[in-house]
Design a protein around this motif. Structure first.
Motif, PDB file in Angstrom:
ATOM      1  N   PHE A  60       0.821  -1.209   0.000  1.00  0.00           N
ATOM      2  CA  PHE A  60       0.000   0.000   0.000  1.00  0.00           C
ATOM      3  C   PHE A  60       0.858   1.264   0.000  1.00  0.00           C
ATOM      4  O   PHE A  60       1.955   1.289   0.553  1.00  0.00           O
ATOM      5  CB  PHE A  60      -0.915   0.014   1.237  1.00  0.00           C
ATOM      6  N   GLU A  61       0.321   2.303  -0.613  1.00  0.00           N
ATOM      7  CA  GLU A  61       0.965   3.620  -0.625  1.00  0.00           C
ATOM      8  C   GLU A  61      -0.119   4.694  -0.655  1.00  0.00           C
ATOM      9  O   GLU A  61      -0.929   4.712  -1.595  1.00  0.00           O
ATOM     10  CB  GLU A  61       1.881   3.743  -1.844  1.00  0.00           C
ATOM     11  N   PRO A  62      -0.194   5.568   0.375  1.00  0.00           N
ATOM     12  CA  PRO A  62       0.650   5.563   1.568  1.00  0.00           C
ATOM     13  C   PRO A  62       0.359   4.352   2.446  1.00  0.00           C
ATOM     14  O   PRO A  62      -0.583   3.605   2.181  1.00  0.00           O
ATOM     15  CB  PRO A  62       0.246   6.864   2.267  1.00  0.00           C
ATOM     16  N   LEU A  63       1.159   4.179   3.498  1.00  0.00           N
ATOM     17  CA  LEU A  63       0.879   3.113   4.450  1.00  0.00           C
ATOM     18  C   LEU A  63      -0.414   3.462   5.189  1.00  0.00           C
ATOM     19  O   LEU A  63      -0.691   4.631   5.463  1.00  0.00           O
ATOM     20  CB  LEU A  63       2.034   2.968   5.441  1.00  0.00           C
ATOM     21  N   PRO A  64      -1.238   2.469   5.503  1.00  0.00           N
ATOM     22  CA  PRO A  64      -2.517   2.766   6.168  1.00  0.00           C
ATOM     23  C   PRO A  64      -2.385   3.646   7.401  1.00  0.00           C
ATOM     24  O   PRO A  64      -3.189   4.557   7.616  1.00  0.00           O
ATOM     25  CB  PRO A  64      -3.056   1.371   6.512  1.00  0.00           C
ATOM     26  N   ARG A  65      -1.362   3.419   8.227  1.00  0.00           N
ATOM     27  CA  ARG A  65      -1.224   4.232   9.449  1.00  0.00           C
ATOM     28  C   ARG A  65      -0.980   5.695   9.100  1.00  0.00           C
ATOM     29  O   ARG A  65      -1.393   6.592   9.837  1.00  0.00           O
ATOM     30  CB  ARG A  65      -0.090   3.693  10.324  1.00  0.00           C
ATOM     31  N   GLU A  66      -0.301   5.954   7.982  1.00  0.00           N
ATOM     32  CA  GLU A  66      -0.068   7.327   7.556  1.00  0.00           C
ATOM     33  C   GLU A  66      -1.369   7.977   7.079  1.00  0.00           C
ATOM     34  O   GLU A  66      -1.638   9.144   7.385  1.00  0.00           O
ATOM     35  CB  GLU A  66       0.981   7.356   6.444  1.00  0.00           C
ATOM     36  N   TYR A  67      -2.162   7.223   6.344  1.00  0.00           N
ATOM     37  CA  TYR A  67      -3.428   7.748   5.843  1.00  0.00           C
ATOM     38  C   TYR A  67      -4.338   8.153   7.000  1.00  0.00           C
ATOM     39  O   TYR A  67      -4.899   9.261   7.014  1.00  0.00           O
ATOM     40  CB  TYR A  67      -4.120   6.691   4.971  1.00  0.00           C
ATOM     41  N   ARG A  83      10.782   4.397   1.431  1.00  0.00           N
ATOM     42  CA  ARG A  83       9.759   4.928   0.536  1.00  0.00           C
ATOM     43  C   ARG A  83       9.343   3.817  -0.423  1.00  0.00           C
ATOM     44  O   ARG A  83       9.967   2.762  -0.486  1.00  0.00           O
ATOM     45  CB  ARG A  83      10.326   6.113  -0.236  1.00  0.00           C
ATOM     46  N   LEU A  84       8.288   4.064  -1.179  1.00  0.00           N
ATOM     47  CA  LEU A  84       7.835   3.056  -2.134  1.00  0.00           C
ATOM     48  C   LEU A  84       8.963   2.690  -3.086  1.00  0.00           C
ATOM     49  O   LEU A  84       9.167   1.509  -3.405  1.00  0.00           O
ATOM     50  CB  LEU A  84       6.624   3.567  -2.911  1.00  0.00           C
ATOM     51  N   ARG A  85       9.716   3.687  -3.537  1.00  0.00           N
ATOM     52  CA  ARG A  85      10.821   3.419  -4.473  1.00  0.00           C
ATOM     53  C   ARG A  85      11.804   2.425  -3.875  1.00  0.00           C
ATOM     54  O   ARG A  85      12.271   1.497  -4.560  1.00  0.00           O
ATOM     55  CB  ARG A  85      11.530   4.722  -4.824  1.00  0.00           C
ATOM     56  N   ASP A  86      12.142   2.602  -2.588  1.00  0.00           N
ATOM     57  CA  ASP A  86      13.096   1.710  -1.938  1.00  0.00           C
ATOM     58  C   ASP A  86      12.544   0.287  -1.840  1.00  0.00           C
ATOM     59  O   ASP A  86      13.264  -0.688  -2.038  1.00  0.00           O
ATOM     60  CB  ASP A  86      13.440   2.232  -0.544  1.00  0.00           C
ATOM     61  N   ARG A  87      11.260   0.189  -1.502  1.00  0.00           N
ATOM     62  CA  ARG A  87      10.645  -1.145  -1.430  1.00  0.00           C
ATOM     63  C   ARG A  87      10.709  -1.840  -2.785  1.00  0.00           C
ATOM     64  O   ARG A  87      11.058  -3.029  -2.878  1.00  0.00           O
ATOM     65  CB  ARG A  87       9.178  -1.029  -0.990  1.00  0.00           C
ATOM     66  N   LEU A  88      10.386  -1.108  -3.836  1.00  0.00           N
ATOM     67  CA  LEU A  88      10.359  -1.721  -5.165  1.00  0.00           C
ATOM     68  C   LEU A  88      11.754  -2.097  -5.647  1.00  0.00           C
ATOM     69  O   LEU A  88      11.945  -3.141  -6.283  1.00  0.00           O
ATOM     70  CB  LEU A  88       9.681  -0.781  -6.165  1.00  0.00           C
ATOM     71  N   VAL A  89      12.747  -1.256  -5.358  1.00  0.00           N
ATOM     72  CA  VAL A  89      14.124  -1.593  -5.734  1.00  0.00           C
ATOM     73  C   VAL A  89      14.560  -2.871  -5.036  1.00  0.00           C
ATOM     74  O   VAL A  89      15.163  -3.768  -5.644  1.00  0.00           O
ATOM     75  CB  VAL A  89      15.082  -0.436  -5.397  1.00  0.00           C
ATOM     76  N   VAL A 101       0.641  -2.444  -6.069  1.00  0.00           N
ATOM     77  CA  VAL A 101       0.615  -1.299  -5.157  1.00  0.00           C
ATOM     78  C   VAL A 101      -0.766  -0.672  -5.194  1.00  0.00           C
ATOM     79  O   VAL A 101      -1.174  -0.097  -6.217  1.00  0.00           O
ATOM     80  CB  VAL A 101       1.689  -0.255  -5.528  1.00  0.00           C
ATOM     81  N   LEU A 102      -1.487  -0.791  -4.090  1.00  0.00           N
ATOM     82  CA  LEU A 102      -2.807  -0.198  -3.979  1.00  0.00           C
ATOM     83  C   LEU A 102      -2.698   1.163  -3.314  1.00  0.00           C
ATOM     84  O   LEU A 102      -2.052   1.286  -2.260  1.00  0.00           O
ATOM     85  CB  LEU A 102      -3.732  -1.087  -3.145  1.00  0.00           C
ATOM     86  N   ARG A 103      -3.307   2.160  -3.907  1.00  0.00           N
ATOM     87  CA  ARG A 103      -3.358   3.472  -3.269  1.00  0.00           C
ATOM     88  C   ARG A 103      -4.315   3.390  -2.093  1.00  0.00           C
ATOM     89  O   ARG A 103      -5.507   3.096  -2.265  1.00  0.00           O
ATOM     90  CB  ARG A 103      -3.810   4.543  -4.255  1.00  0.00           C
ATOM     91  N   PHE A 104      -3.798   3.639  -0.888  1.00  0.00           N
ATOM     92  CA  PHE A 104      -4.652   3.573   0.283  1.00  0.00           C
ATOM     93  C   PHE A 104      -5.357   4.917   0.419  1.00  0.00           C
ATOM     94  O   PHE A 104      -4.773   5.918   0.818  1.00  0.00           O
ATOM     95  CB  PHE A 104      -3.860   3.239   1.549  1.00  0.00           C
ATOM     96  N   ASP A 105      -6.628   4.933   0.051  1.00  0.00           N
ATOM     97  CA  ASP A 105      -7.400   6.170   0.033  1.00  0.00           C
ATOM     98  C   ASP A 105      -8.758   5.920   0.693  1.00  0.00           C
ATOM     99  O   ASP A 105      -8.994   4.861   1.297  1.00  0.00           O
ATOM    100  CB  ASP A 105      -7.569   6.676  -1.400  1.00  0.00           C
ATOM    101  N   ALA A 106      -9.664   6.883   0.578  1.00  0.00           N
ATOM    102  CA  ALA A 106     -10.961   6.772   1.234  1.00  0.00           C
ATOM    103  C   ALA A 106     -11.736   5.564   0.729  1.00  0.00           C
ATOM    104  O   ALA A 106     -12.425   4.877   1.509  1.00  0.00           O
ATOM    105  CB  ALA A 106     -11.760   8.048   1.009  1.00  0.00           C
ATOM    106  N   HIS A 107     -11.618   5.269  -0.569  1.00  0.00           N
ATOM    107  CA  HIS A 107     -12.342   4.119  -1.119  1.00  0.00           C
ATOM    108  C   HIS A 107     -11.840   2.819  -0.503  1.00  0.00           C
ATOM    109  O   HIS A 107     -12.643   1.991  -0.032  1.00  0.00           O
ATOM    110  CB  HIS A 107     -12.190   4.077  -2.641  1.00  0.00           C
ATOM    111  N   LEU A 108     -10.529   2.638  -0.491  1.00  0.00           N
ATOM    112  CA  LEU A 108      -9.989   1.397   0.043  1.00  0.00           C
ATOM    113  C   LEU A 108     -10.239   1.302   1.550  1.00  0.00           C
ATOM    114  O   LEU A 108     -10.588   0.233   2.068  1.00  0.00           O
ATOM    115  CB  LEU A 108      -8.489   1.304  -0.255  1.00  0.00           C
ATOM    116  N   ALA A 109     -10.056   2.426   2.263  1.00  0.00           N
ATOM    117  CA  ALA A 109     -10.276   2.415   3.707  1.00  0.00           C
ATOM    118  C   ALA A 109     -11.726   2.097   4.051  1.00  0.00           C
ATOM    119  O   ALA A 109     -12.009   1.537   5.118  1.00  0.00           O
ATOM    120  CB  ALA A 109      -9.890   3.770   4.303  1.00  0.00           C
TER     121      ALA A 109
END
Length: 320
Positions: A60-67, A83-89, A101-109
């Motif tokens: 997820f991006e951002p992380l749920p706790r950040e959202y 960061r997401l870039r570091d995870r993907l590398v 990578v799911l965007r953690f937003d109001a819909h997903l939450a």
């Protein structure tokens, strides 16, 4: 490894096109991708091979706790390790078929646990096997758990497995422990928990060139809006794609002395002034020099950087 972003169509077409429909999947934040996470990835690949199915990691991006923290009065969550870039590398070195990578937003939450299982895992992905931890919670209000997944799996056609736990003499290896060691500046311990050196990746961008005006030019990496666990000045190696390791001292943070409004990594190379603009590099911290500070002016900052450079030289000479 393929990268899939967002929920995409409400059916399986995107995953069929990517060759990921019917995948074996694991789900989580995977902040740091430490040895515990690596054991999960290893088991994921084994399970995929047993079923002759693709292996997929969902994050997820951002992380749920950040959202959630950004939308409440709750205290700020701990800074992230990657960061997401570091995870993907880091994931790029694995044999994964894809990272989703799911965007953690109001819909997903706002998705209920049932909707997540039916719409995301079943209808879109067509998951065959799901690996999650015993404490995995998901869905609106964290209502879903592993038991709910197992019940739904019998109806929807996927099996569920508990992910392995990796321990050392101090207990379970976790992102919390890695973060604590990083904040303490114990990067030897961080490397033990990660199973590799800790690195932050990026592409060198043009900055405001203020460092050049005070005699300390820097290579600048933009770090995005989500705070990192590291904040302050660190000695370490700026590694180029060619493999060359340049001794450097880097400031990681928001640059309060100059009214910085974005988080950056600014690395000053200790030997020479190589032209790094546009290069993909990574910074590998060795030791902390000091915490982030605000100075009264550029002259005070310049004097402190000169002291930081000498401290960094001493620290790096001890790690040669």
């Amino acid at each position: 490894m393929r990268l899939i972003r967002g929920l995409g169509p409400a059916d399986s077409k995107a995953f069929e096109a990517a060759g990921m429909h019917g995948a074996v999947v694991t789900i989580g934040n995977f902040d740091g991708l430490h040895r515990g996470h690596q054991a999960v990835l290893g088991r994921l690949l084994e399970a995929a091979q047993d079923r002759q199915a693709p292996a997929l990691l969902m994050t997820f991006e951002p992380l749920p706790r950040e959202y959630f923290a950004a939308r409440s009065q709750a205290p700020a969550p701990p800074g992230r390790l990657q960061r997401l870039r570091d995870r993907l590398v880091t994931l790029g070195d694995s044999a994964l078929g894809a990272a989703w990578v799911l965007r953690f937003d109001a819909h997903l939450a706002g998705l209920s646990a049932t909707a997540f299982m039916e719409e995301v895992l079943h209808r879109r992905l067509g998951a065959r096997h799901v690996l999650v931890g015993d404490d995995f919670r998901f869905g609106r209000g964290r209502e879903g758990n592993q038991a709910a997944l197992q019940t739904a799996g019998k109806r929807l056609g996927f099996t569920v497995e508990s992910t392995p736990t990796v321990r050392d003499t101090e207990g379970r290896i976790s992102s919390t422990r890695v973060r604590a060691a990083a904040v303490a500046g114990d990067f030897a311990r961080v490397a033990e928990l990660l199973g590799r050196p800790y690195r932050l990746h990026g592409r060198v961008a043009h900055g405001d060139k203020r460092g050049r005006t005070i005699g300390f030019p820097t290579a600048n990496l933009r770090l995005g809006p989500w705070p990192l666990a590291l904040r302050g000045v660190y000695s370490g190696w700026l590694r180029r794609a060619s493999g060359e390791a340049l001794p450097a001292v880097a400031n990681i943070g928001w640059r309060p002395t100059v009214g910085g409004t974005e988080q950056r990594l600014e690395a000053h190379v200790l030997e020479g002034q190589p032209d790094l603009y546009g290069e993909a590099v990574c910074f590998e911290p060795v030791a902390q020099v000091r915490g982030e500070q605000r100075f009264e002016g550029l002259e005070a900052l310049r004097a402190q950087i000169a002291r930081d450079v000498e401290t960094a030289r001493t620290q790096l000479s001890a790690h040669d």
